[in-house]
Design a protein around this motif. Structure first.
Motif, PDB file in Angstrom:
ATOM      1  N   GLN A 186      19.109 -25.590  30.681  1.00 53.40           N
ATOM      2  CA  GLN A 186      17.729 -25.483  31.146  1.00 53.40           C
ATOM      3  C   GLN A 186      17.417 -26.695  32.019  1.00 53.40           C
ATOM      4  OE1 GLN A 186      16.214 -22.669  30.182  1.00 53.40           O
ATOM      5  NE2 GLN A 186      14.405 -23.088  31.419  1.00 53.40           N
ATOM      6  N   ALA A 187      16.725 -26.486  33.123  1.00 52.70           N
ATOM      7  CA  ALA A 187      16.425 -27.561  34.078  1.00 52.70           C
ATOM      8  C   ALA A 187      15.213 -28.361  33.610  1.00 52.70           C
ATOM      9  CB  ALA A 187      16.193 -26.998  35.465  1.00 52.70           C
TER      10      ALA A 187
ATOM     11  N   MET B  72      17.894 -33.087  34.663  1.00 53.57           N
ATOM     12  CA  MET B  72      17.940 -33.390  36.095  1.00 53.57           C
ATOM     13  C   MET B  72      18.318 -34.857  36.313  1.00 53.57           C
ATOM     14  SD  MET B  72      15.113 -32.773  39.113  1.00 53.57           S
ATOM     15  CE  MET B  72      13.927 -33.960  38.545  1.00 53.57           C
TER      16      MET B  72
ATOM     17  N   ILE C 232      14.906 -29.647  42.147  1.00 50.83           N
ATOM     18  CA  ILE C 232      15.200 -28.334  41.586  1.00 50.83           C
ATOM     19  C   ILE C 232      14.787 -27.303  42.617  1.00 50.83           C
ATOM     20  CG2 ILE C 232      14.571 -26.694  39.792  1.00 50.83           C
ATOM     21  CD1 ILE C 232      14.213 -29.103  37.911  1.00 50.83           C
TER      22      ILE C 232
ATOM     23  N   LEU D 102      19.652 -28.935  42.375  1.00 52.81           N
ATOM     24  CA  LEU D 102      19.948 -28.109  41.210  1.00 52.81           C
ATOM     25  C   LEU D 102      19.284 -26.758  41.444  1.00 52.81           C
ATOM     26  CD1 LEU D 102      19.160 -30.711  38.396  1.00 52.81           C
ATOM     27  CD2 LEU D 102      21.361 -30.196  39.425  1.00 52.81           C
TER      28      LEU D 102
ATOM     29  N   VAL E 113      18.245 -23.125  40.277  1.00 53.15           N
ATOM     30  CA  VAL E 113      17.969 -22.488  38.997  1.00 53.15           C
ATOM     31  C   VAL E 113      17.674 -21.007  39.188  1.00 53.15           C
ATOM     32  CG1 VAL E 113      17.091 -24.627  37.980  1.00 53.15           C
ATOM     33  CG2 VAL E 113      15.492 -23.040  39.041  1.00 53.15           C
TER      34      VAL E 113
ATOM     35  N   ARG F  69      17.285 -21.774  34.274  1.00 51.70           N
ATOM     36  CA  ARG F  69      18.630 -22.259  33.943  1.00 51.70           C
ATOM     37  C   ARG F  69      19.338 -22.650  35.243  1.00 51.70           C
ATOM     38  NH1 ARG F  69      19.511 -22.531  28.911  1.00 51.70           N
ATOM     39  NH2 ARG F  69      18.797 -20.930  27.480  1.00 51.70           N
ATOM     40  N   ILE F  70      20.074 -23.748  35.175  1.00 51.70           N
ATOM     41  CA  ILE F  70      20.793 -24.233  36.359  1.00 51.70           C
ATOM     42  C   ILE F  70      21.984 -23.314  36.621  1.00 51.70           C
ATOM     43  CG2 ILE F  70      22.070 -26.188  37.329  1.00 51.70           C
ATOM     44  CD1 ILE F  70      20.342 -27.975  35.438  1.00 51.70           C
TER      45      ILE F  70
END
Length: 104
Positions: A52-53, A58, A72, A90, A92, A97-98
């Protein structure tokens, strides 16, 4: 009007102070503050894929990559197109979720 004998000395001192402020630092002088991070390398940060971001994830990815900054990227989000070698991206999914880690 008669000038004080210290007036020319004071003017010279002010002039030298101004010039000293405009000079560039010597090559061997080190800056007082240096940013944490630098050129991004996405490989070491791949371990966050699937997580999870969150802010802590991060930051963990940013530190592992060596990047100066991280962001993100959400699905459909408008992003700038310029490449920044000091930035970690990143990507998502809709659930946060990444799904991908890349530099730029």
């Amino acid at each position: 009007m008669r000038q004080s004998p210290t007036f020319p000395l004071l003017c010279a001192l002010v002039g030298l102070t101004v010039l000293a402020g405009c000079s560039s630092p010597r090559p061997h002088a080190s800056p007082v503050w240096q940013p944490q991070g630098g050129t991004c390398s996405a490989g070491p940060a791949q371990s966050v894929v699937g997580q999870q971001a969150t802010a802590s994830v991060m930051e963990q990815a940013r530190q592992r990559s060596g990047a100066l900054m991280a962001r993100i990227l959400r699905p459909g989000q408008a992003v700038t197109k310029e490449f920044d070698a000091e930035r970690l991206n990143l990507e998502v999914d809709a659930q946060g979720r990444i799904v991908a880690v890349r530099c730029g």
